[in-house]
Design a protein around this motif. Sequence first.
Motif, PDB file in Angstrom:
ATOM      1  N   GLY A   1       0.838  -0.952  -0.031  1.00 27.68           N
ATOM      2  CA  GLY A   1       0.167  -0.179  -0.596  1.00 27.68           C
ATOM      3  C   GLY A   1       1.271   1.355   0.239  1.00 27.68           C
ATOM      4  O   GLY A   1       2.543   1.519  -0.178  1.00 27.68           O
ATOM      5  N   ARG A   2      -0.005   2.224   0.046  1.00 25.91           N
ATOM      6  CA  ARG A   2       0.926   3.398  -0.334  1.00 25.91           C
ATOM      7  C   ARG A   2       1.531   3.650   1.307  1.00 25.91           C
ATOM      8  O   ARG A   2       0.796   3.606   1.955  1.00 25.91           O
ATOM      9  CB  ARG A   2      -0.117   4.986  -0.507  1.00 25.91           C
ATOM     10  CG  ARG A   2      -0.243   4.602  -1.932  1.00 25.91           C
ATOM     11  CD  ARG A   2       0.693   4.809  -2.738  1.00 25.91           C
ATOM     12  NE  ARG A   2       0.716   4.706  -4.284  1.00 25.91           N
ATOM     13  CZ  ARG A   2       0.746   5.791  -4.666  1.00 25.91           C
ATOM     14  NH1 ARG A   2       0.544   7.614  -4.696  1.00 25.91           N
ATOM     15  NH2 ARG A   2       0.188   5.723  -6.217  1.00 25.91           N
ATOM     16  N   PRO A   3       2.499   4.261   1.469  1.00 26.69           N
ATOM     17  CA  PRO A   3       3.291   4.439   2.786  1.00 26.69           C
ATOM     18  C   PRO A   3       2.807   5.944   3.249  1.00 26.69           C
ATOM     19  O   PRO A   3       2.314   7.111   2.869  1.00 26.69           O
ATOM     20  CB  PRO A   3       4.693   4.432   2.145  1.00 26.69           C
ATOM     21  CG  PRO A   3       4.808   4.987   0.792  1.00 26.69           C
ATOM     22  CD  PRO A   3       3.406   4.898   0.085  1.00 26.69           C
ATOM     23  N   ILE A   4       2.856   5.792   4.838  1.00 26.26           N
ATOM     24  CA  ILE A   4       3.059   7.333   5.416  1.00 26.26           C
ATOM     25  C   ILE A   4       3.705   6.909   6.386  1.00 26.26           C
ATOM     26  O   ILE A   4       3.583   5.779   7.616  1.00 26.26           O
ATOM     27  CB  ILE A   4       1.183   6.693   6.157  1.00 26.26           C
ATOM     28  CG1 ILE A   4       1.150   8.104   6.947  1.00 26.26           C
ATOM     29  CG2 ILE A   4       0.737   5.934   6.443  1.00 26.26           C
ATOM     30  CD1 ILE A   4      -0.198   8.847   6.380  1.00 26.26           C
TER      31      ILE A   4
ATOM     32  N   ILE B   1      -2.120  11.292   0.850  1.00 24.25           N
ATOM     33  CA  ILE B   1      -3.671  10.860   1.015  1.00 24.25           C
ATOM     34  C   ILE B   1      -3.999   9.794  -0.089  1.00 24.25           C
ATOM     35  O   ILE B   1      -5.577  10.852  -0.684  1.00 24.25           O
ATOM     36  CB  ILE B   1      -4.444  12.313   1.494  1.00 24.25           C
ATOM     37  CG1 ILE B   1      -4.329  13.210   0.071  1.00 24.25           C
ATOM     38  CG2 ILE B   1      -3.837  13.102   2.478  1.00 24.25           C
ATOM     39  CD1 ILE B   1      -5.683  14.074  -0.298  1.00 24.25           C
ATOM     40  N   ALA B   2      -3.156   9.491  -0.820  1.00 24.38           N
ATOM     41  CA  ALA B   2      -3.828   8.416  -2.164  1.00 24.38           C
ATOM     42  C   ALA B   2      -4.777   7.802  -1.330  1.00 24.38           C
ATOM     43  O   ALA B   2      -4.558   7.714  -0.147  1.00 24.38           O
ATOM     44  CB  ALA B   2      -3.269   7.955  -2.632  1.00 24.38           C
ATOM     45  N   LYS B   3      -6.115   7.205  -1.752  1.00 30.79           N
ATOM     46  CA  LYS B   3      -6.342   6.595  -1.776  1.00 30.79           C
ATOM     47  C   LYS B   3      -6.572   4.727  -1.065  1.00 30.79           C
ATOM     48  O   LYS B   3      -5.547   5.032  -1.836  1.00 30.79           O
ATOM     49  CB  LYS B   3      -8.100   6.481  -2.195  1.00 30.79           C
ATOM     50  CG  LYS B   3      -8.988   7.824  -2.279  1.00 30.79           C
ATOM     51  CD  LYS B   3      -9.908   7.741  -1.058  1.00 30.79           C
ATOM     52  CE  LYS B   3     -10.646   9.428  -0.481  1.00 30.79           C
ATOM     53  NZ  LYS B   3      -9.923  10.280   0.329  1.00 30.79           N
ATOM     54  N   GLY B   4      -6.999   4.642  -0.727  1.00 28.35           N
ATOM     55  CA  GLY B   4      -6.324   2.309  -0.805  1.00 28.35           C
ATOM     56  C   GLY B   4      -6.048   2.153   0.140  1.00 28.35           C
ATOM     57  O   GLY B   4      -5.899   2.778   1.049  1.00 28.35           O
ATOM     58  N   ASP B   5      -5.098   1.194   0.601  1.00 29.56           N
ATOM     59  CA  ASP B   5      -4.267   0.466   1.870  1.00 29.56           C
ATOM     60  C   ASP B   5      -3.497   1.081   1.600  1.00 29.56           C
ATOM     61  O   ASP B   5      -3.070   2.135   0.673  1.00 29.56           O
ATOM     62  CB  ASP B   5      -4.177  -1.018   1.621  1.00 29.56           C
ATOM     63  CG  ASP B   5      -5.132  -1.425   1.145  1.00 29.56           C
ATOM     64  OD1 ASP B   5      -6.153  -1.364   2.021  1.00 29.56           O
ATOM     65  OD2 ASP B   5      -4.825  -2.880   0.535  1.00 29.56           O
TER      66      ASP B   5
ATOM     67  N   TRP C   1      -9.177   3.679   8.551  1.00 30.11           N
ATOM     68  CA  TRP C   1      -8.250   4.683   7.861  1.00 30.11           C
ATOM     69  C   TRP C   1      -6.962   4.052   6.935  1.00 30.11           C
ATOM     70  O   TRP C   1      -6.875   4.738   5.933  1.00 30.11           O
ATOM     71  CB  TRP C   1      -7.685   5.362   9.109  1.00 30.11           C
ATOM     72  CG  TRP C   1      -7.393   6.804   8.094  1.00 30.11           C
ATOM     73  CD1 TRP C   1      -7.760   7.999   8.102  1.00 30.11           C
ATOM     74  CD2 TRP C   1      -5.520   7.380   7.471  1.00 30.11           C
ATOM     75  NE1 TRP C   1      -7.555   8.717   7.598  1.00 30.11           N
ATOM     76  CE2 TRP C   1      -5.700   8.591   7.235  1.00 30.11           C
ATOM     77  CE3 TRP C   1      -4.542   6.878   7.273  1.00 30.11           C
ATOM     78  CZ2 TRP C   1      -4.651   9.279   6.532  1.00 30.11           C
ATOM     79  CZ3 TRP C   1      -3.348   7.025   6.988  1.00 30.11           C
ATOM     80  CH2 TRP C   1      -3.862   9.055   5.975  1.00 30.11           C
ATOM     81  N   GLY C   2      -6.806   2.683   6.648  1.00 31.14           N
ATOM     82  CA  GLY C   2      -6.530   1.792   5.672  1.00 31.14           C
ATOM     83  C   GLY C   2      -5.362   1.511   5.908  1.00 31.14           C
ATOM     84  O   GLY C   2      -4.578   1.062   4.779  1.00 31.14           O
ATOM     85  N   ILE C   3      -4.473   2.043   6.785  1.00 32.90           N
ATOM     86  CA  ILE C   3      -3.416   1.503   7.316  1.00 32.90           C
ATOM     87  C   ILE C   3      -3.498  -0.704   7.592  1.00 32.90           C
ATOM     88  O   ILE C   3      -3.882  -0.646   8.919  1.00 32.90           O
ATOM     89  CB  ILE C   3      -3.044   1.896   8.807  1.00 32.90           C
ATOM     90  CG1 ILE C   3      -2.303   3.281   8.252  1.00 32.90           C
ATOM     91  CG2 ILE C   3      -1.362   1.178   9.070  1.00 32.90           C
ATOM     92  CD1 ILE C   3      -1.856   4.597  10.029  1.00 32.90           C
TER      93      ILE C   3
ATOM     94  N   HIS D   1       5.170   5.392  -4.272  1.00 35.51           N
ATOM     95  CA  HIS D   1       5.188   3.850  -4.661  1.00 35.51           C
ATOM     96  C   HIS D   1       4.188   3.514  -3.788  1.00 35.51           C
ATOM     97  O   HIS D   1       4.053   3.412  -2.676  1.00 35.51           O
ATOM     98  CB  HIS D   1       7.192   4.322  -4.799  1.00 35.51           C
ATOM     99  CG  HIS D   1       8.074   4.386  -5.923  1.00 35.51           C
ATOM    100  ND1 HIS D   1       7.795   3.774  -6.845  1.00 35.51           N
ATOM    101  CD2 HIS D   1       8.312   5.649  -5.042  1.00 35.51           C
ATOM    102  CE1 HIS D   1       8.443   5.419  -7.408  1.00 35.51           C
ATOM    103  NE2 HIS D   1       8.780   6.238  -7.284  1.00 35.51           N
ATOM    104  N   ASP D   2       4.154   1.975  -3.744  1.00 32.57           N
ATOM    105  CA  ASP D   2       4.054   1.338  -2.775  1.00 32.57           C
ATOM    106  C   ASP D   2       4.745   0.648  -2.141  1.00 32.57           C
ATOM    107  O   ASP D   2       5.947   0.470  -2.738  1.00 32.57           O
ATOM    108  CB  ASP D   2       2.337  -0.285  -3.070  1.00 32.57           C
ATOM    109  CG  ASP D   2       1.547   0.736  -4.002  1.00 32.57           C
ATOM    110  OD1 ASP D   2       0.920   1.134  -3.683  1.00 32.57           O
ATOM    111  OD2 ASP D   2       0.733  -0.098  -4.159  1.00 32.57           O
ATOM    112  N   LEU D   3       4.316   0.394  -0.910  1.00 28.08           N
ATOM    113  CA  LEU D   3       5.310   0.345  -0.050  1.00 28.08           C
ATOM    114  C   LEU D   3       5.067  -1.784   0.355  1.00 28.08           C
ATOM    115  O   LEU D   3       3.472  -1.490   1.026  1.00 28.08           O
ATOM    116  CB  LEU D   3       5.691   0.782   1.293  1.00 28.08           C
ATOM    117  CG  LEU D   3       6.664  -0.071   2.615  1.00 28.08           C
ATOM    118  CD1 LEU D   3       7.828  -0.359   1.939  1.00 28.08           C
ATOM    119  CD2 LEU D   3       5.875   0.935   4.082  1.00 28.08           C
TER     120      LEU D   3
END
Lengths: 472, 204
Positions: free
Chosen positions: B12-15, B68-72, B97-99, B143-145
């Motif tokens: 998913g997108r990293p945060i 803030i990209a949507k998704g996982d 929240w998606g995490i 990128h996706d992590l």
Amino acid sequence: MASTLFDKVWQAHAVRELPSGQTQLFIGLHLVHEVTSPQAFQMLREAGLSVPYPERTVATVDHIIPTHTDMRPFDDEQAEGMMSAIERNCKEFGIRLLDRSSGDQGIVHVVGPELGLTQPGMTIACGDSHTSTHGAFGAIAFGIGTSQVRDVLASQCLAINKPKLRRVEVDGELKSGVYAKDVILHIIRKLGVKGGVGYAYEYAGSVFDRMTMEERMTVCNMSIEGGARCGYVNPDQTTYEYLRGRPMAPSGAAFDRAVEWWRSMASESGASYDDVQVLDGSDLAPVVTWGINPGHAIGVDEKIPHVSEYDADDRQTVEDAHGYMGWKPGQTLRGTKIDVAFIGSCTNGRISDLREAAKIAKLGKVKSHVKALVVPGSQDVARQAEAEGLPEIFREAGFEWRLPGCSMCLAMNPDKLIGDQVCASSSNRNFKGRQGSPAGRTLLMSPAMVAAAAIEGAVSDVREMIGEEAKS
Amino acid sequence: MSELVSVKQVSGRPIPLRGNDIDTDRIIPARFMKAITFDGLGELAFHDERFTADGEPKDHVMHDPRFIAKGDRVAVVNKNFGCGSSREHAPQALLRWGIKALIGETFADIFYGNCIANGMPVATADAATIERLMKAIEEDPAHDLTIDVEARTATYNGESYAITIPDGIRQQLLEGTWDATRVLVAGAEQVAETAKNLPYVDGF
């Protein structure tokens, strides 16, 4: 080979090793409250599971319950919804509920011990991190999440890895005006809020040997604030005498058999530990927290530390704490004006805490700018206090005397800080926003220190007032 | 009981959520726990860090347009994340929240167990690795992590990072036995046997 209480209790309750390498651990006593249980009961229903040992679970209501009224329905609809849910769940699954009409209601970690439910050598679990409190009896007591509440309801067991064991020895003699709360805040300050992660703590040494059960509960209660999931004191004569005659403790010949077993579970001398830490209690002064975690603690006469005094790992949090609290490093907290004084919680809401606070309350009046609350830990604590005339002492001094509950420790009921109020609090967490206002500021200290702060209107040194008390 | 769900890989997108000792009161303030379900917690994650008293958004990484990209999503954190209260509302809020997974230096014990009980992989890595990963994300967050539970690696933008997932946890995630209820209930006979040998169970 000499073994520890922790090993003996673990071994006696280990059902089997699970394929994951975790232990399936039998839980002797499961305590439930209204906030972390409704989802667990719902999960049971959805999975079609029953509760095989309903007599080993006891529920109470403490977190959301108002302390100013007994009236139902509660003004707060959400709180009323949670109250109705626990009533419904306990009825459906055959679990004893200690509500206000039972006369035994109170904070879960106050009622377990006072009813004699908490006993040495047991495993105890509750969906609350302060379950470590019950370790004061030589029980192994874990705070758990809601999924694990479901697991214990459905199987009377936890799937859990065995933590390492650290012996925390505190020797010496505490000075007058220095309490169990100061001891645990000192331990957390020295070992750090992360220091106990992965460990269970065994508290030992002459300071703990001399402590009453209620004092031991105060220390064990805050084990989690030092990162340790549980902490215990070995059972001794003090423990057995506390339990004698409690409603749920064994009586008659069974009590003698129980003592024999309890004694056999204590750690033996020469047992080995994964780590040992030795601290001295003799030089301790009353401790006050200045920051945003319980490790941000100093003696009442010490100065708020500079960022540079901390390890690299802690600096960012310390900087954050300076900004949030608004104090300057290099200042002492003494004389810092307070807005609210809170005496209560599972850490310090027991009768001996109220007695110590009342001794100080007798010496003056709460300053007019301070809102001061005394919230007994349980209905039983309230009854004892009433029998001793404590509510009159508190009211006379300008404190509000409330009904039992968690109250302003976490402010899930109407008792909350407003704006960036400063609260002298006998509770256990000074996290940002903990007491109900996102900008609220909490100073943790002993109940006697809270009473002193209420009367002075500012953080003060209770030792000086104790001097006055002796003269008067 | 629910079906076994194997968690082999999460992407998913990293945060990056920087800071040590982030307690569960900060992840989800107690006033939002007055409910009998976990529904709606996602929008309230880190509420008081993200919004002013008047409900205005504060400068916070969860509001940063780059994150803030949507998704996982997969969160990267520092030391002792999730300390304090045992509230499972904390991982539930993050999850909603998606995490779907976390990588950090260290985690508080109860929080860690609560994540695993919800099938959220939690991996650890040393401070230098976490810093390198956070920097890589902050420099180029698009990128996706990916956490590969089986291979015990994290991958970001073509770089691989060594992570630790203990054997038992890894096995639970891969086999789908992270929800412990089933296996615990299956041991009922042995549980009764253990109970019988504890003198307090029948009141001494």
